[in-house]
Design a protein around this motif. Structure first.
Motif, mmCIF file in Angstrom:
data_model
loop_
_atom_site.group_PDB
_atom_site.id
_atom_site.type_symbol
_atom_site.label_atom_id
_atom_site.label_comp_id
_atom_site.label_asym_id
_atom_site.label_seq_id
_atom_site.Cartn_x
_atom_site.Cartn_y
_atom_site.Cartn_z
ATOM 1 N N TRP A 161 38.902 73.028 49.725
ATOM 2 C CA TRP A 161 39.430 71.905 48.954
ATOM 3 C C TRP A 161 38.395 70.787 48.836
ATOM 4 O O TRP A 161 38.195 70.217 47.769
ATOM 5 C CB TRP A 161 40.711 71.409 49.608
ATOM 6 C CG TRP A 161 41.330 70.164 49.053
ATOM 7 C CD1 TRP A 161 41.500 68.980 49.702
ATOM 8 C CD2 TRP A 161 41.885 69.977 47.748
ATOM 9 N NE1 TRP A 161 42.113 68.066 48.902
ATOM 10 C CE2 TRP A 161 42.369 68.646 47.687
ATOM 11 C CE3 TRP A 161 42.010 70.780 46.628
ATOM 12 C CZ2 TRP A 161 42.968 68.121 46.544
ATOM 13 C CZ3 TRP A 161 42.618 70.254 45.505
ATOM 14 C CH2 TRP A 161 43.082 68.945 45.451
ATOM 15 N N LYS A 162 37.733 70.508 49.917
ATOM 16 C CA LYS A 162 36.693 69.477 49.890
ATOM 17 C C LYS A 162 35.524 69.897 49.012
ATOM 18 O O LYS A 162 35.009 69.099 48.213
ATOM 19 C CB LYS A 162 36.223 69.194 51.307
ATOM 20 C CG LYS A 162 35.199 68.072 51.417
ATOM 21 C CD LYS A 162 34.828 67.805 52.873
ATOM 22 C CE LYS A 162 33.784 66.704 52.977
ATOM 23 N NZ LYS A 162 33.399 66.430 54.397
ATOM 24 N N HIS A 163 35.107 71.147 49.130
ATOM 25 C CA HIS A 163 34.024 71.645 48.284
ATOM 26 C C HIS A 163 34.409 71.614 46.808
ATOM 27 O O HIS A 163 33.576 71.276 45.947
ATOM 28 C CB HIS A 163 33.646 73.075 48.688
ATOM 29 C CG HIS A 163 32.739 73.151 49.869
ATOM 30 N ND1 HIS A 163 33.174 72.957 51.164
ATOM 31 C CD2 HIS A 163 31.400 73.402 49.956
ATOM 32 C CE1 HIS A 163 32.163 73.085 52.001
ATOM 33 N NE2 HIS A 163 31.061 73.358 51.288
ATOM 34 N N LEU A 164 35.651 71.945 46.502
ATOM 35 C CA LEU A 164 36.096 71.969 45.105
ATOM 36 C C LEU A 164 36.070 70.557 44.496
ATOM 37 O O LEU A 164 35.593 70.367 43.367
ATOM 38 C CB LEU A 164 37.504 72.555 45.026
ATOM 39 C CG LEU A 164 38.136 72.618 43.634
ATOM 40 C CD1 LEU A 164 37.416 73.630 42.766
ATOM 41 C CD2 LEU A 164 39.622 72.955 43.725
ATOM 42 N N LEU A 165 36.593 69.590 45.223
ATOM 43 C CA LEU A 165 36.612 68.225 44.698
ATOM 44 C C LEU A 165 35.206 67.685 44.487
ATOM 45 O O LEU A 165 34.901 67.076 43.453
ATOM 46 C CB LEU A 165 37.400 67.314 45.653
ATOM 47 C CG LEU A 165 38.892 67.635 45.823
ATOM 48 C CD1 LEU A 165 39.525 66.644 46.801
ATOM 49 C CD2 LEU A 165 39.605 67.623 44.492
#
Length: 591
Positions: free
Chosen positions: A66-70
């Motif tokens: 999720w952090k990588h996607l954002l």
């Protein structure tokens, strides 16, 4: 400074107003932070399945992705940061789900804002990427990146923390309304297919998913097309008996019927505030059906219904003011110029505007504080025996891998048992069993049957001679002549000789005796004549019974032998020769 929530609304408002310039559909819905996280979880589980692992993913892995996607979509990723394993595949699966469902996320709206905004009236950048990152990640701290000026994060009014049941019930309400606006929203259908309970659990959802994949359609279109074919298709267009959706006809029909009722309300009631209130009330009715007033779902449904009705009325009043002032606002697809019924074409357009505005506000709601409650399998039970977990629904049931758990020896033995001939049970045969076709004899019976050289020469032996009274010489001489004139077959000679003896010894009356009697017979006294008469009556009765059992050919030969002595007898016998066993079979049927 304006609140972050208000600036996000401005961004979404510009997207609704000018979105038809970049999108093919004007009913595209928006996924908020929670929806984006749930889709990311499904994408990661799908990638794991493609690599031969289970359709599962750990919560820590989801939060890391999720952090990588954002950071990647907002272009905030540090230059030399390490990329996550299989991140490209995860991102591809995530974007594919959004495109297939006719949905976008908040990051896509921010990226399209610069292209959609008008230079004069709209702000240049209502929300910065770093602010959106903080909003979506629900992180109060400001991340510092080199060579970048980070503005302070304005405080935003966060909605009070609701219980897990209230969040789940509100999500179901919004999912039903979302299906009225965007029928391609697979996430909305997954959340509403079995809520309330329609006996459409995990196996039913899997069958619907496979049907949609085979036809390259959305889940909702796969369900509605199947139900419409069942209802209107007729015998020629009916789905095959092997169609797995046939097992769920009742539940799928109930689901489609309920949505048809909602669409009728949407098209028939022109006032958006009244129509929206009726739609919410109809959804509330099916959720609380069969529940007591003290149930948690009942109380939460009542509260959610009241809140949504009030908000729909407020949004309609706001849109009326915008339409009077500037004439701009949310503009769904306009009806075609060649539309025949203009009232039907325009019916529900204002209500759709209000529903889109309501769904956009739900997408702009702050994300859940507890990610474990959102992504875990232990969801609130709204219907049935378990809660609606998205990951469990999209996970296909366990299928057989094709390898048998039994050892090879057992499999070979079971195969041999199948090949063994089964013993046939004895069957009681009727009196007409001789007319049946005989079954083939087993091999041992065939081998034990004697050869042709061992078979007897006479199939039917000659009958034994009976004890009869003495006959005269003339009759005996006739018998000798007959035996000399017979054919060479030994069996037929004996049989014919017995026939001749029966013919001689079988007079039916006294006149017959006088015709055959010769001059050499002695006369007897009265007592002897009476005894002889009794014996003759007994012989007559015996011969009468025997003649009835004989075939008609034999009777004919007997009469011929009496009237035509000599060579005529052999000629008649050659013409009336019997087939082996014919007399026995004929006498059997005469009985």
């Amino acid at each position: 400074m304006e609140a972050l929530g208000e600036r996000l609304k401005v961004m979404v408002k510009v997207f609704r107003r000018e979105g038809q310039r970049v999108l093919h559909s004007e009913r595209t819905t928006i996924h908020g932070a929670d929806g984006m996280l749930m889709i990311l979880q499904l994408a990661m589980a799908e990638v794991n399945k493609q690599h031969g692992r289970e359709f599962k993913v750990a919560l820590s892995d989801v939060l890391m992705a999720w952090k990588h996607l954002l950071l990647d979509k907002l272009h905030l990723q540090p230059p030399n940061s390490a990329r996550m394993e299989n991140y490209d595949l995860i991102l591809e699966a995530y974007e594919s789900f959004l495109k297939r469902s006719n949905t976008v996320d908040l990051i896509d709206i921010l990226s399209m804002y610069k292209q959609l905004r008008l230079d004069d009236s709209d702000p240049e950048e209502p929300v910065s990427p770093i602010q959106l990152f903080e909003f979506l990640s629900n992180n109060e701290e400001v991340l510092e990146f080199p060579d970048s000026a980070v503005p302070s994060t304005p405080s935003s009014k966060i909605r009070p923390c609701c219980s897990q049941v209230k969040i789940a019930v509100r999500r179901v309400f919004c999912s039903y309304l979302s299906l009225l606006v965007n029928v391609k929203n697979d996430m909305a259908l997954a959340l509403t297919l079995d809520v309330p309970s329609r006996a459409l659990e995990r196996q039913a959802f899997t069958d619907v998913k496979h049907a949609a994949q085979n036809n390259s359609t959305s889940l909702f279109l796969a369900v509605t097309s199947f139900v419409r074919i069942i209802q209107l298709g007729g015998r020629g267009y009916a789905p095959a008996e092997s169609d797995p959706l046939r097992k769920h006809v009742k539940g799928l029909s109930d689901f489609v019927q309920f949505l048809d009722n909602l669409e009728e309300l949407l098209g028939e009631i022109p006032d958006p505030s009244v129509c929206g209130a009726r739609l919410v009330a109809a959804i509330r009715a099916v959720l609380v059906k069969g529940r007591s007033s003290g149930d948690a779902v009942y109380a939460v449904s009542e509260e959610t219904t009241k809140e949504l009705k009030e908000r729909i009325c407020q949004l309609y009043q706001i849109q009326k003011q915008i339409a009077k002032g500037s004439g701009t606002g949310i503009s769904p697809a306009r009806p075609k110029a060649h539309t025949v019924n203009h009232c039907t074409a325009y019916g529900g357009r204002d209500t759709v505007k209000v529903l889109l505005a309501l769904l956009d506000e739900e997408a702009l709601a702050p994300p859940s504080q507890n990610k474990a409650d959102l992504l875990s399998e232990d969801q609130p039970v709204l219907s049935g025996a378990e809660g609606t977990c998205i990951l469990n629904l999209f996970r296909s049931p366990e299928l057989s891998s094709g390898s048998s758990p039994e050892p090879l020896k057992n499999r070979v033995q079971s195969r041999l048992d199948l090949l063994k001939p089964k013993p046939k049970e004895g069957v009681i045969r009727s009196q007409f069993a001789c007319t049946y076709k005989d079954e083939e004899l087993p091999l041992n019976r065939v081998l034990e049957f004697p050869s042709s050289s061992q078979m007897p020469t006479c199939v039917h032996p000659a009958p034994k001679p009976k004890n009869t009274p003495p006959v005269d010489e003339e009759c005996s001489s006739d018998v000798e002549v007959k035996t000399k004139a017979k054919s060479t077959s030994e069996c037929l000679n004996k049989e014919q000789s017995g026939v001749q003896q029966g013919a001689v010894l079988g007079p039916r009356s006294g006149n017959a005796q006088k015709r055959v009697a010769g001059p050499g017979i002695k006369k007897k006294t009265g007592t002897q004549a009476q005894g002889k008469g009794n014996k003759r009556k007994q012989v007559d009765s015996d011969q009468h019974e025997g003649s009835e059992n004989e075939p008609p050919e034999k009777k004919q030969l007997t009469a011929v032998s009496v009237k035509m002595p000599g060579k005529n007898v052999s000629k008649a016998l050659s013409k009336k020769k019997l087939i082996a066993g014919q007399g026995k079979l004929t006498s059997f049927f005469r009985v």
